[in-house]
Design a protein around this motif. Structure first.
Motif, PDB file in Angstrom:
ATOM      1  N   GLN A  14      13.670 -34.286 -24.387  1.00 54.08           N
ATOM      2  CA  GLN A  14      13.968 -35.476 -23.590  1.00 54.08           C
ATOM      3  C   GLN A  14      12.674 -36.233 -23.287  1.00 54.08           C
ATOM      4  O   GLN A  14      11.667 -35.630 -22.905  1.00 54.08           O
ATOM      5  N   ARG A  15      12.723 -37.560 -23.454  1.00 56.27           N
ATOM      6  CA  ARG A  15      11.546 -38.377 -23.139  1.00 56.27           C
ATOM      7  C   ARG A  15      11.158 -38.193 -21.670  1.00 56.27           C
ATOM      8  O   ARG A  15      12.025 -38.104 -20.814  1.00 56.27           O
ATOM      9  N   ILE A  16       9.848 -38.172 -21.443  1.00 55.96           N
ATOM     10  CA  ILE A  16       9.349 -38.069 -20.071  1.00 55.96           C
ATOM     11  C   ILE A  16       8.293 -39.141 -19.834  1.00 55.96           C
ATOM     12  O   ILE A  16       7.686 -39.660 -20.772  1.00 55.96           O
ATOM     13  N   CYS A  17       8.090 -39.445 -18.575  1.00 59.72           N
ATOM     14  CA  CYS A  17       7.033 -40.378 -18.189  1.00 59.72           C
ATOM     15  C   CYS A  17       5.703 -39.630 -18.183  1.00 59.72           C
ATOM     16  O   CYS A  17       5.657 -38.413 -17.986  1.00 59.72           O
ATOM     17  N   PHE A  18       4.635 -40.361 -18.396  1.00 62.25           N
ATOM     18  CA  PHE A  18       3.301 -39.785 -18.378  1.00 62.25           C
ATOM     19  C   PHE A  18       2.325 -40.842 -17.922  1.00 62.25           C
ATOM     20  O   PHE A  18       2.598 -42.040 -17.990  1.00 62.25           O
ATOM     21  N   GLN A  19       1.192 -40.393 -17.439  1.00 63.87           N
ATOM     22  CA  GLN A  19       0.136 -41.300 -16.981  1.00 63.87           C
ATOM     23  C   GLN A  19      -0.745 -41.669 -18.160  1.00 63.87           C
ATOM     24  O   GLN A  19      -1.106 -40.812 -18.971  1.00 63.87           O
ATOM     25  N   MET A  74       2.252 -32.493 -14.476  1.00 62.53           N
ATOM     26  CA  MET A  74       2.310 -31.033 -14.476  1.00 62.53           C
ATOM     27  C   MET A  74       3.267 -30.494 -13.415  1.00 62.53           C
ATOM     28  O   MET A  74       3.826 -29.419 -13.568  1.00 62.53           O
ATOM     29  N   GLU A  75       3.458 -31.254 -12.328  1.00 63.73           N
ATOM     30  CA  GLU A  75       4.350 -30.792 -11.261  1.00 63.73           C
ATOM     31  C   GLU A  75       5.807 -30.753 -11.707  1.00 63.73           C
ATOM     32  O   GLU A  75       6.618 -30.057 -11.110  1.00 63.73           O
ATOM     33  N   LYS A  76       6.142 -31.477 -12.762  1.00 66.21           N
ATOM     34  CA  LYS A  76       7.522 -31.498 -13.250  1.00 66.21           C
ATOM     35  C   LYS A  76       7.763 -30.507 -14.390  1.00 66.21           C
ATOM     36  O   LYS A  76       8.879 -30.375 -14.864  1.00 66.21           O
ATOM     37  N   LEU A  77       6.708 -29.822 -14.830  1.00 64.13           N
ATOM     38  CA  LEU A  77       6.847 -28.861 -15.910  1.00 64.13           C
ATOM     39  C   LEU A  77       7.116 -27.475 -15.345  1.00 64.13           C
ATOM     40  O   LEU A  77       6.599 -27.113 -14.289  1.00 64.13           O
ATOM     41  N   LYS A  78       7.928 -26.717 -16.068  1.00 63.47           N
ATOM     42  CA  LYS A  78       8.298 -25.382 -15.632  1.00 63.47           C
ATOM     43  C   LYS A  78       8.085 -24.386 -16.765  1.00 63.47           C
ATOM     44  O   LYS A  78       8.101 -24.746 -17.941  1.00 63.47           O
ATOM     45  N   LYS A  79       7.927 -23.140 -16.391  1.00 56.76           N
ATOM     46  CA  LYS A  79       7.781 -22.063 -17.361  1.00 56.76           C
ATOM     47  C   LYS A  79       8.944 -22.121 -18.348  1.00 56.76           C
ATOM     48  O   LYS A  79      10.095 -22.255 -17.953  1.00 56.76           O
ATOM     49  N   GLY A  80       8.635 -22.066 -19.641  1.00 55.36           N
ATOM     50  CA  GLY A  80       9.646 -22.133 -20.687  1.00 55.36           C
ATOM     51  C   GLY A  80       9.811 -23.511 -21.300  1.00 55.36           C
ATOM     52  O   GLY A  80      10.423 -23.648 -22.355  1.00 55.36           O
ATOM     53  N   ASP A  81       9.262 -24.545 -20.665  1.00 60.78           N
ATOM     54  CA  ASP A  81       9.360 -25.899 -21.219  1.00 60.78           C
ATOM     55  C   ASP A  81       8.532 -26.013 -22.495  1.00 60.78           C
ATOM     56  O   ASP A  81       7.501 -25.352 -22.651  1.00 60.78           O
ATOM     57  N   ILE A  82       9.004 -26.863 -23.390  1.00 63.20           N
ATOM     58  CA  ILE A  82       8.262 -27.199 -24.600  1.00 63.20           C
ATOM     59  C   ILE A  82       7.953 -28.685 -24.539  1.00 63.20           C
ATOM     60  O   ILE A  82       8.847 -29.513 -24.401  1.00 63.20           O
ATOM     61  N   PRO A 131      -1.726 -22.627 -17.705  1.00 64.17           N
ATOM     62  CA  PRO A 131      -0.299 -22.289 -17.710  1.00 64.17           C
ATOM     63  C   PRO A 131       0.395 -22.647 -19.027  1.00 64.17           C
ATOM     64  O   PRO A 131       1.605 -22.538 -19.144  1.00 64.17           O
ATOM     65  N   TYR A 132      -0.347 -23.092 -20.014  1.00 67.73           N
ATOM     66  CA  TYR A 132       0.245 -23.559 -21.269  1.00 67.73           C
ATOM     67  C   TYR A 132      -0.510 -23.004 -22.473  1.00 67.73           C
ATOM     68  O   TYR A 132      -1.639 -22.536 -22.355  1.00 67.73           O
ATOM     69  N   GLU A 133       0.155 -23.085 -23.629  1.00 72.54           N
ATOM     70  CA  GLU A 133      -0.470 -22.752 -24.899  1.00 72.54           C
ATOM     71  C   GLU A 133      -0.214 -23.894 -25.875  1.00 72.54           C
ATOM     72  O   GLU A 133       0.903 -24.397 -25.960  1.00 72.54           O
ATOM     73  N   SER A 165       4.153 -20.782 -14.528  1.00 68.21           N
ATOM     74  CA  SER A 165       4.418 -21.862 -13.573  1.00 68.21           C
ATOM     75  C   SER A 165       3.140 -22.645 -13.311  1.00 68.21           C
ATOM     76  O   SER A 165       2.157 -22.080 -12.804  1.00 68.21           O
ATOM     77  N   PRO A 166       3.122 -23.948 -13.645  1.00 68.93           N
ATOM     78  CA  PRO A 166       1.897 -24.741 -13.466  1.00 68.93           C
ATOM     79  C   PRO A 166       1.382 -24.779 -12.031  1.00 68.93           C
ATOM     80  O   PRO A 166       0.167 -24.912 -11.832  1.00 68.93           O
ATOM     81  N   GLU A 167       2.251 -24.630 -11.034  1.00 69.33           N
ATOM     82  CA  GLU A 167       1.766 -24.699  -9.651  1.00 69.33           C
ATOM     83  C   GLU A 167       0.820 -23.549  -9.301  1.00 69.33           C
ATOM     84  O   GLU A 167       0.088 -23.620  -8.326  1.00 69.33           O
ATOM     85  N   LYS A 168       0.792 -22.499 -10.109  1.00 66.14           N
ATOM     86  CA  LYS A 168      -0.137 -21.387  -9.885  1.00 66.14           C
ATOM     87  C   LYS A 168      -1.559 -21.731 -10.336  1.00 66.14           C
ATOM     88  O   LYS A 168      -2.489 -20.978 -10.083  1.00 66.14           O
ATOM     89  N   TYR A 169      -1.711 -22.860 -11.021  1.00 66.54           N
ATOM     90  CA  TYR A 169      -2.995 -23.244 -11.605  1.00 66.54           C
ATOM     91  C   TYR A 169      -3.420 -24.578 -11.006  1.00 66.54           C
ATOM     92  O   TYR A 169      -2.914 -25.626 -11.389  1.00 66.54           O
ATOM     93  N   PRO A 170      -4.365 -24.573 -10.066  1.00 68.33           N
ATOM     94  CA  PRO A 170      -4.689 -25.792  -9.313  1.00 68.33           C
ATOM     95  C   PRO A 170      -5.436 -26.875 -10.073  1.00 68.33           C
ATOM     96  O   PRO A 170      -5.676 -27.942  -9.528  1.00 68.33           O
ATOM     97  N   CYS A 171      -5.813 -26.671 -11.322  1.00 72.60           N
ATOM     98  CA  CYS A 171      -6.544 -27.681 -12.111  1.00 72.60           C
ATOM     99  C   CYS A 171      -7.802 -28.154 -11.398  1.00 72.60           C
ATOM    100  O   CYS A 171      -8.045 -29.343 -11.253  1.00 72.60           O
ATOM    101  N   THR A 172      -8.588 -27.211 -10.938  1.00 72.77           N
ATOM    102  CA  THR A 172      -9.839 -27.571 -10.262  1.00 72.77           C
ATOM    103  C   THR A 172     -10.941 -27.929 -11.247  1.00 72.77           C
ATOM    104  O   THR A 172     -11.944 -28.516 -10.862  1.00 72.77           O
ATOM    105  N   ASN A 173     -10.764 -27.585 -12.500  1.00 72.36           N
ATOM    106  CA  ASN A 173     -11.741 -27.917 -13.529  1.00 72.36           C
ATOM    107  C   ASN A 173     -11.097 -28.828 -14.569  1.00 72.36           C
ATOM    108  O   ASN A 173      -9.904 -28.703 -14.864  1.00 72.36           O
TER     109      ASN A 173
END
Length: 155
Positions: free
Chosen positions: A6-11, A40-48, A101-103, A119-127
């Protein structure tokens, strides 16, 4: 960009300060150079996640430090896309725990396929290396210099 088909919005962010110095010392920049960020807040484990051009065929071009890239020609343009090289990032930055949180599963021939493995929320993206970002670039013409420029700015 698609999540589970499904198409998604992106920045979209302009990325115009990057280029390549030519032998004469001049700075060469591509006509188009953008960074694309999924939410990233809208992505969940298992998403492609698939980020790709609508058409054309791009080939793997090696990439660089923490990035992998594909380049090709389409309708008189040299186009390319870069994506995080998750394996390279994990090998360099992780000690015992995952840092992403991704490969990145590789090229689709028109873009890249990313699997969300935690789950992306476990990874704060500080770097900056933790951000999921795609770099897209294009330049009129199909000469070797155009290919080199697009390859350079997408890896």
């Amino acid at each position: 960009m698609y999540r589970n088909g499904q198409r998604i919005c992106f920045q979209i962010e302009s990325f115009d300060y990057y280029g390549m110095y030519l032998n004469d010392g001049a700075l060469k920049r591509p006509q188009g150079l953008l960074k694309l960020y999924p939410d990233m807040e809208k992505l969940k484990k298992g998403d492609i996640l698939i980020c790709e051009y609508d058409s054309g065929h791009l080939q793997e071009d090696g990439g660089g430090e923490y990035m992998t890239n594909i380049v090709g020609t389409y309708q008189g343009y040299t186009v390319g896309m870069g994506a995080p090289d998750s394996q390279d990032i994990e090998d360099h930055y992780s000690q015992r725990e995952r840092v992403l949180p991704y490969e990145t599963w590789g090229s689709t021939g028109k873009g890249f396929e990313i699997h969300i493995i935690d789950s992306p929320e476990k990874y704060p993206c500080t770097n900056s290396f933790q951000q999921l970002c795609f770099v897209v670039a294009w330049e009129p013409g199909t000469a070797d210099d155009n290919w080199n420029l697009i390859s350079f700015v997408t890896c």
